[in-house]
Design a protein around this motif. Structure first.
Motif, short mmCIF file in Angstrom:
data_model
loop_
_atom_site.label_atom_id
_atom_site.label_comp_id
_atom_site.label_asym_id
_atom_site.label_seq_id
_atom_site.Cartn_x
_atom_site.Cartn_y
_atom_site.Cartn_z
N TYR A 1 34.68 42.37 50.58
CA TYR A 1 34.55 42.33 49.12
C TYR A 1 33.88 41.04 48.67
CZ TYR A 1 35.87 42.87 44.19
OH TYR A 1 35.85 43.00 42.82
N SER B 1 30.23 40.70 47.00
CA SER B 1 30.14 40.03 45.72
C SER B 1 29.10 38.91 45.78
CB SER B 1 31.52 39.46 45.34
OG SER B 1 31.43 38.77 44.12
N ARG C 1 25.68 40.18 45.45
CA ARG C 1 25.34 40.45 44.04
C ARG C 1 24.95 39.15 43.33
NH1 ARG C 1 29.27 43.74 40.47
NH2 ARG C 1 27.32 44.41 39.53
N VAL C 2 25.73 38.11 43.61
CA VAL C 2 25.43 36.82 42.99
C VAL C 2 24.03 36.36 43.41
CG1 VAL C 2 26.09 34.37 42.92
CG2 VAL C 2 27.87 36.16 42.84
N ARG D 1 21.15 38.20 41.77
CA ARG D 1 20.88 37.70 40.42
C ARG D 1 20.39 36.26 40.41
NH1 ARG D 1 23.61 41.42 36.44
NH2 ARG D 1 24.34 43.00 37.86
N GLU E 1 22.00 33.60 41.20
CA GLU E 1 23.00 32.61 40.78
C GLU E 1 23.44 31.79 42.00
OE1 GLU E 1 24.10 32.00 37.76
OE2 GLU E 1 23.32 33.69 36.61
N PRO F 1 28.79 29.43 46.76
CA PRO F 1 29.44 28.40 47.57
C PRO F 1 28.74 28.29 48.93
CG PRO F 1 31.01 30.11 46.89
CD PRO F 1 29.66 30.56 46.47
N VAL G 1 30.51 32.11 52.49
CA VAL G 1 31.38 33.18 51.99
C VAL G 1 31.68 34.09 53.17
CG1 VAL G 1 31.62 35.12 50.40
CG2 VAL G 1 30.34 33.07 49.69
N THR H 1 40.28 43.32 38.19
CA THR H 1 39.00 43.81 38.69
C THR H 1 38.33 44.67 37.60
OG1 THR H 1 39.96 43.86 40.89
CG2 THR H 1 37.89 45.05 40.60
N HIS H 2 37.07 44.50 37.39
CA HIS H 2 36.32 45.22 36.34
C HIS H 2 36.87 44.94 34.93
CE1 HIS H 2 33.67 47.67 38.77
NE2 HIS H 2 34.67 48.10 39.51
N GLY I 1 37.34 39.79 40.26
CA GLY I 1 36.15 40.39 40.87
C GLY I 1 35.51 41.41 39.93
N GLN I 2 34.20 41.39 39.81
CA GLN I 2 33.44 42.31 38.95
C GLN I 2 33.86 42.23 37.49
OE1 GLN I 2 34.48 45.27 42.05
NE2 GLN I 2 32.49 46.17 41.58
N MET J 1 36.85 34.08 44.40
CA MET J 1 35.65 34.92 44.42
C MET J 1 34.42 34.01 44.35
SD MET J 1 36.33 38.05 44.77
CE MET J 1 34.70 38.71 44.42
N PRO J 2 33.37 34.37 45.10
CA PRO J 2 32.19 33.49 45.13
C PRO J 2 31.41 33.46 43.81
CG PRO J 2 31.78 35.50 46.37
CD PRO J 2 33.22 35.52 45.99
N GLY J 3 31.67 34.43 42.95
CA GLY J 3 30.89 34.51 41.72
C GLY J 3 31.50 33.75 40.55
N GLN K 1 32.07 30.10 38.65
CA GLN K 1 31.52 28.74 38.64
C GLN K 1 32.36 27.85 37.72
OE1 GLN K 1 27.36 29.03 37.70
NE2 GLN K 1 26.93 30.19 39.56
N ASP L 1 32.31 37.03 36.51
CA ASP L 1 31.78 37.05 37.85
C ASP L 1 30.26 37.05 37.74
OD1 ASP L 1 30.75 37.97 40.30
OD2 ASP L 1 32.43 39.26 40.71
N MET L 2 29.63 36.04 38.32
CA MET L 2 28.18 35.87 38.16
C MET L 2 27.40 37.03 38.76
SD MET L 2 27.66 33.20 36.45
CE MET L 2 28.97 32.25 35.68
N GLY L 3 28.04 37.78 39.64
CA GLY L 3 27.34 38.93 40.22
C GLY L 3 27.33 40.14 39.30
N GLU L 4 28.13 40.08 38.24
CA GLU L 4 28.31 41.26 37.38
C GLU L 4 27.41 41.17 36.15
OE1 GLU L 4 30.46 44.17 37.95
OE2 GLU L 4 29.00 44.58 36.38
N ARG L 5 27.17 42.32 35.49
CA ARG L 5 26.44 42.32 34.23
C ARG L 5 27.29 41.62 33.16
NH1 ARG L 5 29.09 45.97 30.77
NH2 ARG L 5 30.54 47.19 32.02
N TYR M 1 30.79 35.41 29.56
CA TYR M 1 31.35 35.64 30.90
C TYR M 1 32.85 35.85 30.82
CZ TYR M 1 26.89 33.81 32.58
OH TYR M 1 25.56 33.62 32.83
#
Lengths: 459, 266, 130, 574
Positions: free
Chosen positions: A233, A237, A240-241, A244, A246, A249, A252, B183-184, B202-203, B219-221, B223, B245-249, B259
């Motif tokens: 997961y 993720s 996805r980052v 985009r 972005e 780290p 991961v 999530t979401h 996440g998401q 989560m990596p997204g 900041q 989450d930076m990966g999400e819309r 965000y």
């Protein structure tokens, strides 16, 4: 009908050729093992047309399936377990009688399996389940059930396998190992075919494998991400980052950020990217969420290029079971019919939860082997309940059941529709006759359904 | 407020489906009528009175009715499902779907509740003294409209998947939570006063998550933005604010990207 | 006796598939699935030779399998038992209310058990369930 | 077989010119006969009720792979909506995407006897047939999609109409399909690379052919074969503001084409869900968006070889599904909801996205208005068929609600005044406010049975109560003399028929389903063509090189796919 059409029709009906004056070769045979559903097998029969001599084009597993159907020691009649644990042969009538009473008497029977059989048998099973108020579940519950949940949450941009063969130039295998589980997948569909727009075959494709093990599939890849187990997961993720643009780290899931950016670029820069995924993600921590986010990656990629995602479904017709139930009940698995209408909620109406939580009082298993593939605690529950196992083989499930009903092999001894992993329906072929007097799944289910209606009518 | 008491008299074989235990259904009914309400064991329809001793009386409306359950109902599902008003007190553990799809009123569970409690909730208060199972205040399968309003407060721990697809309302967990928090998420507030494992936010599209303890794996997204001093559910403190989450819309408001916000207490 | 802690995963292998289709009551199935694949470094820690029977124990159960050298490795920190009743004797049954047991990622302990036999599938399931 | 005589109903049959006369209708051996010819029959009292031939649906998505994705990926569409079975009835589920069981019962309750599944991906034909087999009561057929098929693109590029026709005939026989459907011509193949064709002159990547050529070529091939149904098109740029120009371009391709068939069909082009294709303006905002229904209808009314169906938006939460892959991708970016897509090798694609037509938004209200405008502006109702493009513009079960809006100006006013938040802007930007026409029961019978039956080439079987036709008769609890006071009565009556005879079998008795139908049929068209070695070779070549199933495994054959086929034979060898 024009002559040309007639010729095409007659081709379909007599899809075999004669070799010399001995063996007869049946062509266009569909392999009833995995969701790859290869349909180019050729099976050589002996002169009588009753015995399979050789299986061509199949993988080792598929060939074994055809050949084992011929085993001399095969069970051909139902067996009932006696008080002392020994087995006694009974008639199909007696077996149907026991099964019908078990299902009618139970307050909440579990009817599980449905994956290694044809859609028409599944359809009779649906009617039976409806009659007896069963919980209906198929092997997706321990395989791609997580995927079905994820698709319900975020959808699924997908394609048929031919689209992959003809167009894909970026192929990802995430948590799956086709070299072992779907042996002909890479040669038929995903890596080696020279398709319409992929004339250079594997040379026109970049292959990425994500797996915590250096699998035989990973060894073939251009890029292998050997991630920390259970962190799919997070890694998805991170992709996805990266897509985009972005910041990430440093690492991961054990993978350096620069590698993640590189993979994201690889996927974005292709003309057509595809992600195949398997039980590495469906079984690991997070389950449906791992697929959910893999689907989200695919969705994101469509903003830059064309992308699709396809689950590597296991049993050859687990997909069909979900389809049949979809059009009859509206749900692909984990369906609770006990209240007279269909309810659905994995976690509640799913086989392993139902068994562990003592929510069912009879177990009916057809076309699958929970005895081998459920956690042992769940199997123990099956062993304690009134139970019937309908399966050509002797299995751990048949061993713990009260009644074992052997049936003809679908796709070998009886035809019927099956759905490939990309939901394409293919008619499996009957190659040889089943042993004398043996019933098919569908015939046995029809007997049970008739008996259930009689019992309920009398009540 | 009229009070009616249910005392469990026998433990069901399998599980009991008792969506009728709700002030909306009970209101205006006599004890005898309540005893005749159906409960289901698998496909068998039975009477509520077969499983509970019923005492007291109901009010004329749901809002005037308090249901008190005295005893273990850990094999009884759907208590207070879809309730709109009134009160349910559970003095014991309860099974799945407590207060699922509730729109108003109060549920006080003095024991623990199993999975899917507060599922799809849009209003009311669900208070759990013990622990909560998985999917607390989450969305029903496939629905993008998870919890939209109301408050869930758990004194103990909660399982995985709390507040999935959350759109509004508040979830407060006194203890620790398992994986997948918010999530979401696209609105609402989740406060975890203990520790979280992984997959927090996440998401996530929008909304606020506060974690007082540790997050095992971030989560990596997300900041880091800045430190803020705020009061959260009566606790004042210094928090590190992350956005993701930076990966999400993400949507925009007045030209600025909105965000999800994750606050970690120092 | 040394004991190692390892993260257990399971899944398909071609031998598992072939032997399964050949009959799960047969010894070939046991030989294909009643195993645990470990990296060399784990054997060292375990203080056991390759092809020794070991006991694998988790919070959820215990089973005897034969430890063999990883065929698709290295996979640091991981043990691999092909899917089947042996793996399922020890996997984490928690579904997190999704219906799906946690077949991959179960912490287990592995210790040598050279004298204990690896049961065939039917014997194993009979012992566990009946 | 029991014979029936339905007595004293108000009968509407535009084919026979019967407009509300009180008379008897009779069925013997499953076929309609003159009431006077029957001596012994079970009598059904229809006094005070409306009697029509069984309804015929020309366009709905009710069976097949994308419909089932819609079911399986929307458990929330079924939450708390399950209906338990009782008597002979099996359990039902689903609102916007009902199960096949429910689909059959819904059609029956609405008095329908035939429904055309509007888009069948050929590779998934078995799936479509399996669903139709399990759909109770109604007769069905399915239209395979051709507008993005590689064979078709290659033949049309080379202007090879004869080869196109031979391929169509071959594919209909392989898939047991009924006619030629064309969805977003060229655009869906472009979607294979993430692109689209937005006008009729955009070029399809690699194949170097335009939507205009595809539509023209398919019409020509369709008429060369003389198929019962005409070419059935869903044009480019569906749903886009300003798309009416593309729609007019598409419709004009029919100019110069003449119908050639032995079924009495007059149109050469059926444009489906025209509502989605009549938009003006540059965005969905009320300042820009406008209805162009009048511009499109002025053209349609001036022609004699075009038919269409409405695709009325019903203002529900529904599930959109179409072979227009790029459109669904686009839609998913508008509402951010779950998106499913399947691209099908060499043939087509499909997308599925849930959608809420929210009456509190301007655009949903405007879409609602435009669909109705088309039905209210048509000069000859035999050209305009009532649909919701189920479930795209609205669930199947909403047909009766659409009838209500078409039949009652009062019901429309009520919507504009009370339900739609932007009623005034909608009056301003659309034509709905200027239209006071009320569709009569006679016209309704044209738009729901006589018309669609004719355009499907099935007027010899359905759409009328003429002696010799199939015994499909619906009796609705609607009294045209006394029930005109309240438009709600229309909606109730047409969703709850009192009696349905299907092929002479009593299916609904006094409002209750009493049979699942014993003679459900699947219709397909077998077009006889001259031998064509070029096409045969091309087919075998494509299967060897580009398909992932063998040619022998492509053909739909076997009792379980078509237990009760009804084959319409067409001779195209001359």
């Amino acid at each position: 009908m024009s002559r040309s059409l007639m010729r095409l029709h007659s081709l379909r009906r007599s899809a075999y050729r004669q070799v010399g004056n001995l063996a007869k070769i049946v062509t266009d045979v569909v392999c009833p093992f995995c969701g790859t559903l290869c349909d180019d097998l050729e099976v050589a029969l002996d002169d009588s047309g009753e015995k399979i001599l050789e299986v061509y084009n199949a993988c080792a597993i598929g060939a074994t399936k055809f050949l084992h159907s011929q085993a001399e020691d095969r069970l051909t009649r139902p067996q009932m377990k006696q008080e002392d644990g020994s087995w006694k042969e009974v008639t199909y009538d007696e077996a149907a009688e026991y099964t019908a009473h078990m299902l009618v008497d139970a307050k909440k029977p579990l009817m599980y399996g449905w994956s290694s059989t044809s859609c028409s048998a599944q359809s009779v099973g649906s009617e039976l389940g409806e009659e007896v108020g069963a919980c209906m579940d198929n092997t997706a519950t321990v395989c791609h059930g997580s995927t079905l949940i994820a698709v319900q949450d975020v959808g699924v941009p997908s394609a048929t396998l031919g689209e992959i063969a003809n167009r894909a130039d970026r192929v990802v295998f995430w948590g799956c190992n086709p070299a072992h589980a779907h042996p002909r997948h890479m040669s038929r569909y995903s890596i080696f075919p020279r398709g319409f727009f992929t004339g250079k075959g594997s040379k026109s494709r970049k292959m990425v494998v994500v797996d915590p093990r250096r699998t035989d599939t990973a060894k073939m890849a251009d890029i292998h991400l050997q991630l920390e187990q259970g962190r799919d997961y997070e890694l998805l993720s991170a992709i996805r980052v990266a897509i985009r643009g972005e910041k990430l780290p440093e690492t991961v899931a054990g993978i350096p950020a620069e590698t993640i950016y590189e993979v994201a670029d690889t996927l974005k820069s292709g003309r057509f990217s595809v992600i195949f995924f398997g039980m590495g993600v469906t079984h690991s921590l997070g389950k449906n969420h791992n697929i959910d986010i893999a689907i989200s990656v695919t969705r994101d990629l469509n903003d830059y290029t064309k992308a699709a995602i396809i689950p590597m479904r296991g049993h050859y017709n687990v997909t069909g079971s979900g389809q049949v139930w979809g059009w009859q009940f509206g749900f692909p698995y984990c369906i609770d019919l006990s209240r007279g209408f269909a309810r659905y909620n994995p976690g509640d109406s799913s086989s392993n939860d139902l068994l562990i939580r003592d929510e069912v009082d009879a177990a009916f298993v057809l076309g699958s082997d929970p005895g081998a593939h459920f956690p042992v605690g769940s199997v123990r529950k099956i062993a304690q309940l009134p139970s019937v196992c309908i399966d050509p083989h002797i299995t751990p499930t048949s061993a713990v059941s009260k009644l074992h009903v052997p049936v003809a092999f679908v796709g070998v001894e009886v035809g019927g529709c099956a759905y490939r992993m990309d939901n394409v329906p293919i008619e499996t072929r009957k190659v040889v006759e089943p042993p004398e007097g043996m019933l098919t799944d569908e015939e046995f289910l029809t007997m049970v359904l008739k008996r259930v209606k009689e019992i309920k009518g009398a009540a | 407020m009229a009070k009616i008491t249910l005392t469990p008299t026998k433990i069901p074989t399998l599980r009991l489906e008792a969506e009728n235990i709700s002030p909306d259904i009970f209101a205006g009914k006599s004890k005898e009528e309540i005893a005749q309400l159906h409960v289901f064991v698998g496909k068998e329809s039975q009477a509520l009175g077969d499983y509970f001793e019923i005492a007291g009386e109901t009010g004329s409306t749901a809002a005037d009715t308090t249901i008190v359950i005295n005893g273990d109902v850990s094999r009884v599902k759907y208590i207070g499902m879809k309730m709109t008003a009134g009160e349910v007190v559970i003095n014991g553990d309860a099974d799945m779907y407590v207060g699922a799809w509730m729109t108003g009123g109060k549920i006080n569970a003095n024991g623990s509740v199993d999975a899917f409690s507060g599922l799809g909730m849009t209003g009311g208060e669900l208070t759990i003294k013990g622990n909560a199972g998985n999917y607390l205040g989450a969305a029903y399968r496939g629905d993008w409209r998870g919890m939209q309003g109301g408050t869930i407060r758990v004194s103990g721990n909660a399982g995985s998947d709390i507040g999935t697809f959350m759109r509004g309302g508040t979830i407060i967990i006194g203890g620790n939570v398992d994986v997948h928090v918010g999530t979401h998420m696209e609105g609402g507030t989740i406060i975890v006063q203990g520790d979280a494992k992984s997959r927090v936010g996440g998401q996530m599209v929008k909304g606020d998550i506060y974690v007082f303890g540790d997050i095992e794996v971030m989560m990596p997204g997300f900041q880091y933005r800045k430190d803020v001093d705020i009061e959260v559910d009566g606790t004042e403190g210094s928090f590190a604010l992350y956005e993701g989450d930076m990966g999400e819309r993400h949507g925009k408001k007045k030209g600025e990207t909105i965000y999800g916000k994750l606050y970690m207490k120092y | 006796m040394p004991e190692i802690e390892i993260n257990l995963i399971s899944g398909r292998t071609i031998d598992q598939g072939v032997s399964m289709e050949n009959g799960k009551e047969k010894l070939a199935y046991r030989n294909a699935c009643g195993i645990i694949e470990l990296d060399d470094v784990e054997f060292k820690k375990l203080g056991a030779y390759r092809n020794t029977n070991v006991r694998v124990t988790s919070e959820y159960g215990s089973v005897i399998v034969k430890a063999i050298q990883a065929t698709q490795g290295p996979h640091p920190g991981l043990g691999w038992i092909p899917m089947g009743p042996w793996a399922n004797a020890v996997v984490d049954p928690n579904t997190y209310s999704t219906g799906m047991p946690t077949f991959k990622g179960t912490p287990v302990k592995v210790e040598a058990a050279a004298d204990e036999p690896v049961l065939d599938a039917i014997a194993l399931i009979t012992q566990e369930c009946l | 077989m029991t014979d029936y005589i339905i007595r004293n109903g108000f009968v509407y049959d535009p084919v026979l010119g019967i407009n509300g006369d009180i008379m008897d209708v009779a069925v013997r051996d499953g076929k309609i006969v003159d009431a006077g010819d029957l001596t012994k029959a079970t009598e059904i009292d229809a006094s005070g009720m409306t009697v029509m031939a069984g309804g015929v649906d020309i366009h709905a998505h009710v069976a097949g792979p994308k419909v089932n994705v819609g079911r399986n990926f929307r458990p929330e569409d079924k939450l708390f909506r399950g209906v338990a079975g009782s008597g002979v009835k099996r359990m039902e589920a689903g609102f916007s995407v009902p199960t096949v069981i429910r689909t059959g019962y819904l059609y029956a309750r609405m008095g329908f006897g035939f429904a055309m599944e509007a888009a069948m991906p050929p590779l998934y034909a078995r799936h479509t047939h399996e669903e139709m087999v399990d759909t109770p009561i109604i007769d069905q057929g399915a239209l395979p999609v051709f507008g993005n098929n590689w064979f078709v693109l290659e033949y049309i590029k080379e202007n090879e109409v004869e080869n196109t026709a031979a391929y169509i005939a071959w594919l209909l026989a392989q898939t047991k399909g009924y006619g030629v459907k064309c969805v977003n011509p060229g655009g869906t193949e472009s979607w294979g690379w993430g692109m689209n064709c937005e006008t009729v002159d955009d070029v399809v990547p690699y194949f170097d052919v335009t939507p205009r050529q595809i539509v023209d070529g398919l019409i020509a091939a369709n008429e060369m074969l003389g198929l019962p149904h005409c070419m059935h098109v869903h044009g480019n740029s569906l749903g886009e503001p300003g798309n009416y120009g593309v729609t007019l371009d598409t419709l004009k391709i029919a100019e110069g084409h003449k119908p050639n068939n032995e079924f009495g069909r007059e149109s050469v082009l059926h444009h489906t869900h025209l509502q989605f294709h009549c938009y003006g303006g540059e965005s969905y905002a009320s300042k820009s968006f406008e209805s162009k229904s009048k511009e499109v209808m002025d053209y349609v009314n001036s022609t004699d070889n075009i038919t269409f169906d409405l695709g009325v938006v019903t203002l529900d939460e529904t599930t959109t599904m179409t072979a227009d892959g790029p459109f669904e991708f686009h839609l998913s970016h508008m509402n951010n909801l779950k998106w499913a897509n399947t691209d099908v090798e060499l043939e087509t694609a499909a997308g599925i996205v849930p959608f809420i037509y929210n009456p509190k938004t301007f655009i949903a209200g405007a879409q609602w208005a435009i669909g109705l405008e088309l039905g209210l502006m048509v000069k000859d109702p035999m050209k305009a068929y009532i649909t919701t493009d189920a479930p795209n513009a609205g669930p199947l079960m909403r047909y009766p609600r659409v009838y209500k809006w078409l039949m009652s100006a009062k019901a429309r006013e009520d919507m504009l005044d009370n339900t739609l938040k932007y009623g005034d802007s909608i009056r301003d930007r659309c034509y709905i406010g200027e239209l006071d026409r009320e569709i009569s029961l006679y016209e309704l019978a044209m738009m729901t049975r006589a018309g669609p039956a004719k355009t499907l080439g099935l007027s010899h079987m359905f759409g009328s109560l003429k002696a010799g036709l199939e015994g499909d008769i619906a009796v609705y609890p609607y009294n045209p003399e006394s029930d005109t006071d309240d438009p709600e009565k229309i909606e109730y009556a047409f969703g709850n028929c009192n009696t349905l005879l299907k092929g002479g079998e009593l299916i609904i008795k006094e409002g209750e389903v009493v049979s699942n139908g014993k003679q459900k049929r699947t219709f397909w068209v077998n077009a006889k063509t001259n031998e064509n070695p070029v096409v045969e070779r091309d087919i075998s070549e494509k299967f060897k090189r580009y398909y992932t199933v063998t040619q022998n495994n492509y053909t739909v054959e076997g009792h379980h796919y078509l237990p009760n086929p009804y084959v319409i034979e067409v001779d195209a060898t001359k």
